[in-house]
Scaffold this motif. Structure first.
Motif, PDB file in Angstrom:
ATOM      1  N   LEU A   1      41.981  66.308  96.455  1.00  0.00           N
ATOM      2  CA  LEU A   1      43.013  67.331  96.321  1.00  0.00           C
ATOM      3  C   LEU A   1      43.187  68.097  97.637  1.00  0.00           C
ATOM      4  CD1 LEU A   1      44.875  68.516  94.079  1.00  0.00           C
ATOM      5  CD2 LEU A   1      43.174  70.300  93.784  1.00  0.00           C
TER       6      LEU A   1
ATOM      7  N   LEU B   1      46.636  68.255 100.108  1.00  0.00           N
ATOM      8  CA  LEU B   1      47.264  69.514 100.527  1.00  0.00           C
ATOM      9  C   LEU B   1      47.280  69.635 102.051  1.00  0.00           C
ATOM     10  CD1 LEU B   1      45.702  71.917  97.862  1.00  0.00           C
ATOM     11  CD2 LEU B   1      47.981  70.880  97.845  1.00  0.00           C
TER      12      LEU B   1
ATOM     13  N   TYR C   1      52.510  61.456  96.504  1.00  0.00           N
ATOM     14  CA  TYR C   1      51.093  61.136  96.441  1.00  0.00           C
ATOM     15  C   TYR C   1      50.817  60.330  95.175  1.00  0.00           C
ATOM     16  CZ  TYR C   1      46.075  61.723  95.894  1.00  0.00           C
ATOM     17  OH  TYR C   1      44.738  61.495  95.722  1.00  0.00           O
TER      18      TYR C   1
ATOM     19  N   LEU D   1      48.828  71.048  92.582  1.00  0.00           N
ATOM     20  CA  LEU D   1      49.794  70.198  93.277  1.00  0.00           C
ATOM     21  C   LEU D   1      51.222  70.650  93.024  1.00  0.00           C
ATOM     22  CD1 LEU D   1      48.244  66.636  92.674  1.00  0.00           C
ATOM     23  CD2 LEU D   1      48.189  67.995  94.772  1.00  0.00           C
TER      24      LEU D   1
ATOM     25  N   VAL E   1      53.877  69.487  95.862  1.00  0.00           N
ATOM     26  CA  VAL E   1      53.527  68.090  96.136  1.00  0.00           C
ATOM     27  C   VAL E   1      54.134  67.205  95.049  1.00  0.00           C
ATOM     28  CG1 VAL E   1      51.647  66.424  96.338  1.00  0.00           C
ATOM     29  CG2 VAL E   1      51.384  68.720  97.287  1.00  0.00           C
TER      30      VAL E   1
ATOM     31  N   TRP F   1      54.018  63.779  93.026  1.00  0.00           N
ATOM     32  CA  TRP F   1      52.902  62.903  92.711  1.00  0.00           C
ATOM     33  C   TRP F   1      53.226  61.966  91.550  1.00  0.00           C
ATOM     34  CZ3 TRP F   1      51.312  63.358  87.731  1.00  0.00           C
ATOM     35  CH2 TRP F   1      51.598  64.572  87.066  1.00  0.00           C
TER      36      TRP F   1
END
Length: 263
Positions: free
Chosen positions: A5, A9, A25, A40, A45, A47
């Protein structure tokens, strides 16, 4: 879970600082948790991750049978999707099943079912040779035993009373049975429909993502993106290979490691 994690980041910050697009991701289920996905999502982010089947919601959704499955052009992969609201936010869950995965699940389950059939046949044979004082006791014992019965095994049972002599040995012709006991007769068979349903369930897995725009990110694109992990995995396999001699390279600066890897 924590180190991956942090790496994601940090990578996102580096890419943004250099003017690059962070991208998406992709991970296995080890990264997936309410806390991690919240982190996230908060960091912006994008994902896509395998959803662990230990989750109650995941166990329920893979048992559902939708009205229709989508399929790829070859017909070797099928899927359906749903948007779910979770504590960490809204996600799209894609339930995927491949023909190859179904065949593996069938073979594995068939071996397990044959072992279960032999085990339960032996177990119920011993139960059938146990005398009970009354019908209620026999039915209670049978109910308690069948609580652990797998869904792909079907048992046909009968509880019946038997009159017999109290003393062992051959009775006289004019002897009258002195006791009455109850015994269980059971026949064990495999249930093909239940076996097939369980194989299909085991072959299904869930890909979760916060890419909610299905026009920009169709289900099949997300599935293909998830399976691209094999490219990175092959790279790591090469780095771990003894022939690469990574374990015998000793350098002090990360830049030197990067240079050697690049070469």
């Amino acid at each position: 879970k924590r180190s991956l994690l942090d790496a994601v980041l940090a990578l996102k910050e580096h890419l943004q600082a250099s003017g690059e697009t962070p991208g998406v991701y992709v991970a296995e289920s080890g990264i997936y948790s309410c806390q991690n996905m919240t982190t996230l999502n908060t960091a912006g982010v994008l994902w896509a991750s395998r959803v662990p089947e230990t989750m109650t919601e995941a166990q329920a959704i893979v048992r559902e049978e939708p009205s229709a499955w989508q399929a790829n052009a070859e017909g070797t992969q099928h899927w359906w999707s749903r948007v779910v609201d979770l504590p960490q936010g809204r996600e799209r869950w894609i339930v995927v099943r491949s023909e190859e995965g179904v065949e593996r699940a069938r073979a594995t389950l068939q071996r397990q079912a044959e072992r279960d059939l032999a085990s339960w046949t032996k177990h119920l044979w011993h139960l059938g040779n146990t005398p009970f004082a009354c019908q209620a006791d026999a039915e209670t014992a049978l109910t308690r035993t069948l609580e652990r019965l797998p869904g792909w095994i079907q048992v046909q049972t009968e509880v019946r009373g038997i009159s017999k002599q109290a003393k062992p040995g051959r009775p006289r012709k004019d002897a009258v049975p002195s006791i009455h006991v109850w015994q269980i007769q059971a026949t064990v068979v495999l249930e093909p429909a239940a076996l097939e349903a369980e194989a299909l369930r085991r072959a299904a897995y869930i890909i979760g993502t916060n890419l909610l725009d299905e026009e920009a990110w169709p289900d099949k694109i997300v599935i293909a993106l998830y399976h691209e992990q094999t490219v990175a995995e092959k790279g790591f396999a090469f780095l771990k290979d003894p022939l690469f001699l990574a374990s015998s390279v000793f350098v002090k600066k990360p830049e030197r490691i990067m240079a050697i890897a690049f070469i």
